[in-house]
Design a protein around this motif. Structure first.
Motif, short mmCIF file in Angstrom:
data_model
loop_
_atom_site.label_atom_id
_atom_site.label_comp_id
_atom_site.label_asym_id
_atom_site.label_seq_id
_atom_site.Cartn_x
_atom_site.Cartn_y
_atom_site.Cartn_z
N SER A 45 0.93 -1.14 -0.08
CA SER A 45 -0.10 -0.05 -0.12
C SER A 45 0.87 1.10 0.01
O SER A 45 1.96 1.30 0.47
CB SER A 45 -0.91 0.05 1.28
N LYS A 46 0.10 2.28 -0.40
CA LYS A 46 0.96 3.70 -0.48
C LYS A 46 1.51 4.03 1.03
O LYS A 46 2.57 4.51 1.28
CB LYS A 46 0.12 4.81 -0.89
N HIS A 47 0.77 3.70 2.00
CA HIS A 47 1.08 4.01 3.37
C HIS A 47 2.37 3.19 3.83
O HIS A 47 3.19 3.62 4.45
CB HIS A 47 0.09 3.56 4.50
N MET A 48 2.40 1.87 3.30
CA MET A 48 3.53 1.00 3.59
C MET A 48 4.55 1.49 2.80
O MET A 48 5.88 1.19 3.45
CB MET A 48 3.21 -0.45 3.51
N LEU A 49 4.56 2.12 1.86
CA LEU A 49 5.99 2.62 1.11
C LEU A 49 6.69 3.75 1.71
O LEU A 49 7.72 4.18 1.31
CB LEU A 49 5.45 3.26 -0.31
N THR A 50 6.02 4.15 2.74
CA THR A 50 6.77 5.37 3.58
C THR A 50 7.72 4.68 4.67
O THR A 50 8.75 5.36 5.00
CB THR A 50 5.67 6.16 4.62
N SER A 51 7.67 3.33 4.81
CA SER A 51 8.68 2.70 5.87
C SER A 51 9.44 1.69 5.13
O SER A 51 8.86 0.73 4.90
CB SER A 51 7.86 2.05 6.91
N TRP A 52 10.68 1.85 5.11
CA TRP A 52 11.37 0.94 4.22
C TRP A 52 11.71 -0.31 4.99
O TRP A 52 11.74 -1.53 4.53
CB TRP A 52 13.00 1.67 4.02
N GLU A 53 11.78 -0.24 6.59
CA GLU A 53 11.56 -1.21 7.27
C GLU A 53 10.54 -2.33 7.43
O GLU A 53 10.79 -3.54 7.58
CB GLU A 53 11.83 -0.95 8.91
N ASN A 54 9.38 -1.54 6.98
CA ASN A 54 8.19 -2.41 6.91
C ASN A 54 8.24 -3.39 5.58
O ASN A 54 7.75 -4.47 5.61
CB ASN A 54 6.87 -1.70 7.06
N ALA A 57 10.57 -6.21 6.45
CA ALA A 57 9.95 -7.21 7.20
C ALA A 57 8.96 -7.84 6.32
O ALA A 57 8.15 -8.77 7.23
CB ALA A 57 9.49 -6.51 8.48
N MET A 58 8.66 -7.83 5.16
CA MET A 58 7.45 -8.45 4.41
C MET A 58 7.40 -10.06 4.51
O MET A 58 6.34 -10.53 4.32
CB MET A 58 7.38 -7.84 3.20
N ARG A 59 8.31 -10.56 4.62
CA ARG A 59 8.31 -11.96 4.36
C ARG A 59 9.34 -12.55 5.61
O ARG A 59 10.45 -12.78 5.62
CB ARG A 59 9.26 -12.46 3.12
N THR A 60 8.54 -12.74 6.76
CA THR A 60 9.22 -13.35 7.90
C THR A 60 10.38 -12.52 8.74
O THR A 60 10.86 -13.08 9.58
CB THR A 60 9.59 -14.87 7.80
N GLY A 61 10.50 -11.44 8.20
CA GLY A 61 11.48 -10.49 8.82
C GLY A 61 12.81 -10.98 8.45
O GLY A 61 14.05 -10.42 8.87
N ALA A 62 13.10 -11.91 7.44
CA ALA A 62 14.49 -12.49 7.40
C ALA A 62 15.12 -11.65 6.15
O ALA A 62 16.15 -11.90 5.85
CB ALA A 62 14.43 -13.80 7.15
#
Length: 115
Positions: A45-54, A57-62
């Motif tokens: 989402s556009k909101h998620m694009l504001t946080s590179w860390e998120n 972390a999209m695939r199990t944080g690995a």
């Protein structure tokens, strides 16, 4: 005299189509070193694009970084392009394999719009 409504266009497009196309970024992510696993299709989402860390972390944080298929590391969300292919890299080094040549047409879909 009869009054008739003005017709501007005969094209019928649901309003949701425009909203979704403007708010989502879709990327396809391979796992580094594994060309037999199909790429995961990730909806961001556009909101998620504001946080590179998120995004990382999209695939199990690995995922420690995202690379282009040629091995160039991405550093910010604005570098992501819609409908492009990337490689998720963990603590190991990027492995230059023929990801693009072997990718199947379908893969796992991750939805990061509600996270």
């Amino acid at each position: 005299m009869q009054i008739r409504p003005v017709v501007h266009s005969r094209i019928i497009v649901p309003a949701r189509w425009k909203r979704i196309s403007n708010e989502l970024c879709t990327i396809n992510v391979f796992t580094s070193g594994d060309i037999l696993v199909p790429p995961a299709r990730v909806l961001i989402s556009k909101h998620m694009l504001t946080s590179w860390e998120n995004i990382l972390a999209m695939r199990t944080g690995a995922v420690h970084r995202l690379c282009m298929l040629n091995g160039r590391t991405l550093h910010e969300a604005y570098e992501l392009e819609n409908n492009q292919y990337y490689v998720a890299v963990g603590v190991e080094r990027f492995q230059p394999l023929p990801y693009y040549q072997l990718f199947p047409s379908k893969g796992i879909i991750y939805n990061l719009t509600d996270a």
